[in-house]
Write a protein that holds these residues in place. Structure first.
Motif, PDB file in Angstrom:
ATOM      1  N   THR A 157       0.787  -0.982  -0.174  1.00  0.00           N
ATOM      2  CA  THR A 157       0.088   0.144  -0.075  1.00  0.00           C
ATOM      3  C   THR A 157       1.202   0.949  -0.271  1.00  0.00           C
ATOM      4  OG1 THR A 157      -1.932  -0.839   1.402  1.00  0.00           O
ATOM      5  CG2 THR A 157      -1.703   1.115   1.491  1.00  0.00           C
ATOM      6  N   VAL A 158       0.425   2.297  -0.819  1.00  0.00           N
ATOM      7  CA  VAL A 158       1.623   3.263  -0.935  1.00  0.00           C
ATOM      8  C   VAL A 158       0.874   4.584  -0.660  1.00  0.00           C
ATOM      9  CG1 VAL A 158       2.144   4.681  -2.521  1.00  0.00           C
ATOM     10  CG2 VAL A 158       3.000   2.330  -3.419  1.00  0.00           C
ATOM     11  N   SER A 159       1.567   5.576   0.359  1.00  0.00           N
ATOM     12  CA  SER A 159       0.764   6.892   0.873  1.00  0.00           C
ATOM     13  C   SER A 159       1.810   7.580  -0.002  1.00  0.00           C
ATOM     14  CB  SER A 159       0.255   6.943   2.359  1.00  0.00           C
ATOM     15  OG  SER A 159       1.267   6.324   3.133  1.00  0.00           O
ATOM     16  N   GLY A 160       1.185   9.234   0.155  1.00  0.00           N
ATOM     17  CA  GLY A 160       2.337  10.226  -0.600  1.00  0.00           C
ATOM     18  C   GLY A 160       2.229  10.435  -1.735  1.00  0.00           C
ATOM     19  N   GLY A 161       1.533   9.445  -2.612  1.00  0.00           N
ATOM     20  CA  GLY A 161       2.427   9.496  -3.804  1.00  0.00           C
ATOM     21  C   GLY A 161       0.913   8.639  -4.830  1.00  0.00           C
ATOM     22  N   SER A 162       0.701   8.598  -6.205  1.00  0.00           N
ATOM     23  CA  SER A 162       0.013   7.857  -6.741  1.00  0.00           C
ATOM     24  C   SER A 162       0.410   6.394  -7.458  1.00  0.00           C
ATOM     25  CB  SER A 162      -0.676   8.897  -7.751  1.00  0.00           C
ATOM     26  OG  SER A 162      -1.383   8.144  -8.690  1.00  0.00           O
ATOM     27  N   VAL A 163       0.366   5.332  -7.670  1.00  0.00           N
ATOM     28  CA  VAL A 163       0.815   4.277  -8.050  1.00  0.00           C
ATOM     29  C   VAL A 163       0.518   4.693 -10.135  1.00  0.00           C
ATOM     30  CG1 VAL A 163       0.769   2.628  -6.098  1.00  0.00           C
ATOM     31  CG2 VAL A 163      -0.905   2.882  -8.324  1.00  0.00           C
ATOM     32  N   SER A 164      -0.562   5.358 -10.068  1.00  0.00           N
ATOM     33  CA  SER A 164      -0.748   5.223 -11.839  1.00  0.00           C
ATOM     34  C   SER A 164       0.116   6.751 -11.977  1.00  0.00           C
ATOM     35  CB  SER A 164      -1.852   5.377 -12.006  1.00  0.00           C
ATOM     36  OG  SER A 164      -2.470   6.142 -11.323  1.00  0.00           O
ATOM     37  N   SER A 165       0.687   7.536 -11.603  1.00  0.00           N
ATOM     38  CA  SER A 165       1.571   8.774 -12.552  1.00  0.00           C
ATOM     39  C   SER A 165       3.077   8.939 -11.967  1.00  0.00           C
ATOM     40  CB  SER A 165       0.563   9.706 -11.675  1.00  0.00           C
ATOM     41  OG  SER A 165       1.044  10.197 -10.301  1.00  0.00           O
ATOM     42  N   GLY A 166       3.455   9.699 -12.567  1.00  0.00           N
ATOM     43  CA  GLY A 166       4.738   9.856 -12.867  1.00  0.00           C
ATOM     44  C   GLY A 166       6.292   9.015 -13.014  1.00  0.00           C
ATOM     45  N   SER A 167       7.428   8.810 -13.625  1.00  0.00           N
ATOM     46  CA  SER A 167       8.216   8.253 -13.846  1.00  0.00           C
ATOM     47  C   SER A 167       8.198   7.084 -12.924  1.00  0.00           C
ATOM     48  CB  SER A 167       9.288   8.891 -14.640  1.00  0.00           C
ATOM     49  OG  SER A 167       8.879   9.338 -15.646  1.00  0.00           O
ATOM     50  N   TYR A 168       7.948   6.533 -12.296  1.00  0.00           N
ATOM     51  CA  TYR A 168       8.351   5.169 -11.648  1.00  0.00           C
ATOM     52  C   TYR A 168       8.282   3.596 -11.612  1.00  0.00           C
ATOM     53  CZ  TYR A 168       8.082   9.686  -8.692  1.00  0.00           C
ATOM     54  OH  TYR A 168       8.403  11.061  -8.490  1.00  0.00           O
ATOM     55  N   TYR A 169       8.781   2.989 -11.517  1.00  0.00           N
ATOM     56  CA  TYR A 169       8.237   1.408 -11.216  1.00  0.00           C
ATOM     57  C   TYR A 169       8.129   1.142 -10.062  1.00  0.00           C
ATOM     58  CZ  TYR A 169      10.513   1.449 -15.561  1.00  0.00           C
ATOM     59  OH  TYR A 169      10.764   1.331 -17.228  1.00  0.00           O
ATOM     60  N   TRP A 170       7.191   0.799  -9.191  1.00  0.00           N
ATOM     61  CA  TRP A 170       6.684  -0.246  -8.495  1.00  0.00           C
ATOM     62  C   TRP A 170       7.516  -1.467  -8.138  1.00  0.00           C
ATOM     63  CZ3 TRP A 170       5.922   3.625  -5.061  1.00  0.00           C
ATOM     64  CH2 TRP A 170       5.239   4.499  -5.925  1.00  0.00           C
ATOM     65  N   THR A 171       8.370  -2.138  -7.035  1.00  0.00           N
ATOM     66  CA  THR A 171       9.281  -2.751  -7.101  1.00  0.00           C
ATOM     67  C   THR A 171       9.335  -3.980  -6.130  1.00  0.00           C
ATOM     68  OG1 THR A 171      11.098  -1.060  -8.546  1.00  0.00           O
ATOM     69  CG2 THR A 171      11.506  -3.369  -7.186  1.00  0.00           C
ATOM     70  N   TRP A 172       9.533  -5.247  -6.955  1.00  0.00           N
ATOM     71  CA  TRP A 172       9.420  -6.028  -5.459  1.00  0.00           C
ATOM     72  C   TRP A 172      10.945  -6.748  -5.441  1.00  0.00           C
ATOM     73  CZ3 TRP A 172       6.018  -6.699  -1.856  1.00  0.00           C
ATOM     74  CH2 TRP A 172       4.831  -6.432  -1.968  1.00  0.00           C
ATOM     75  N   ILE A 173      11.726  -6.511  -3.342  1.00  0.00           N
ATOM     76  CA  ILE A 173      12.652  -7.036  -3.467  1.00  0.00           C
ATOM     77  C   ILE A 173      13.216  -8.053  -2.669  1.00  0.00           C
ATOM     78  CG2 ILE A 173      15.309  -6.835  -2.567  1.00  0.00           C
ATOM     79  CD1 ILE A 173      14.477  -3.486  -4.230  1.00  0.00           C
ATOM     80  N   ARG A 174      13.443  -9.039  -2.609  1.00  0.00           N
ATOM     81  CA  ARG A 174      13.659  -9.580  -1.096  1.00  0.00           C
ATOM     82  C   ARG A 174      14.820  -9.975  -0.663  1.00  0.00           C
ATOM     83  NH1 ARG A 174      11.890 -15.658  -3.395  1.00  0.00           N
ATOM     84  NH2 ARG A 174      14.060 -16.436  -5.009  1.00  0.00           N
ATOM     85  N   GLN A 175      15.454 -10.275   0.224  1.00  0.00           N
ATOM     86  CA  GLN A 175      16.442 -10.937   1.141  1.00  0.00           C
ATOM     87  C   GLN A 175      16.076 -12.217   2.425  1.00  0.00           C
ATOM     88  OE1 GLN A 175      18.304  -7.983   4.052  1.00  0.00           O
ATOM     89  NE2 GLN A 175      20.083  -8.684   3.864  1.00  0.00           N
ATOM     90  N   PRO A 176      16.730 -13.795   1.717  1.00  0.00           N
ATOM     91  CA  PRO A 176      17.003 -14.556   2.262  1.00  0.00           C
ATOM     92  C   PRO A 176      17.371 -14.314   3.736  1.00  0.00           C
ATOM     93  CG  PRO A 176      17.122 -15.112   0.133  1.00  0.00           C
ATOM     94  CD  PRO A 176      17.124 -13.186   0.203  1.00  0.00           C
TER      95      PRO A 176
END
Lengths: 122, 107
Positions: free
Chosen positions: A23-42
């Protein structure tokens, strides 16, 4: 100030599908030049990039996980999600959602969630 | 894939010391290099982007340098709150890849 918060089950059985939402707050997931990303760490290991989705919903996945991963946007809820199928113990990790900034000359992951531990076990 | 190598898995120093962490890319990436600080239970923090640009709100004791395949993160005047693990990352090509991390410990 953009904030991201991961949510989802902390325990998943082997062979099932891991599902997490950010869940994103303070910005929109549908605007701007951004990539919404998943990263993991075992545990005890380094960071692994899982994949990303752009604000225009184009996706890129790590080839090591590509056949098992789907990342999607839900603009109505200002969220993005991760689905990882056919999980094994090797998928046990802290999962981070994050934003990759593509507005400047150099990209970087400028905002991260706190991470959520997902354990794969029967 | 571009391999990112941090030669030291850990470094120990006194408060006030200068600490240098190195990162090597398996192929040239220009200045496409970022550094992150990870602390347990906290959201990771972007420190440096474009190899040498300080991210917003990051103390000036952090600096980055390098280009091509060799990069350095320097902490000038180590503080107790800098206890953390530091990772380099290349945003040059997909898949994005990270170094193995360097843990900074306080003597």
């Amino acid at each position: 100030q953009v904030q991201l918060q991961e949510s989802g089950p902390g325990l998943v059985k082997p062979s099932q599908t891991l599902s997490l939402t950010c869940t994103v707050s303070g910005g929109s997931v549908s605007s701007g030049s951004y990539y919404w990303t998943w990263i993991r760490q075992p545990a005890g290991k380094g960071l692994e990039w899982i994949g990303r989705i752009s604000t225009s919903e184009s996706t890129h996945y790590n080839p090591s996980l590509k056949d098992r991963v789907i990342i999607s946007l839900d603009t109505s809820k200002n969220q993005f999600s991760l689905r990882l199928s056919s999980v094994t113990a090797a998928d046990t990790a802290v999962y981070y959602c994050a934003r990759e900034d593509d507005t400047g000359w150099y990209r970087s992951v400028d905002y991260w969630g706190q991470g959520t531990l997902v354990t794969v076990s029967s | 894939d571009i391999q990112m190598t941090q030669s030291l898995s850990s470094v120990s120093a006194f408060v006030g010391d200068r600490v240098t962490i190195t990162c090597r890319a398996s192929q040239g990436i220009g200045s496409w290099l970022a550094w992150y600080q990870l602390k347990p239970g906290k959201a990771p923090k972007l420190l440096i982007y474009g190899a040498s640009s300080l991210a917003r709100g990051v103390p000036s004791r952090f600096s980055g340098s390098g280009s091509g395949t060799e990069f350095t993160l320097t902490i000038s005047g180590l503080q107790p709150e800098d206890l953390a693990t530091y990772y380099c990352q290349q945003p040059y090509s997909l898949p994005l890849t990270f170094g193995g991390g360097t843990k900074v410990e306080i003597k």
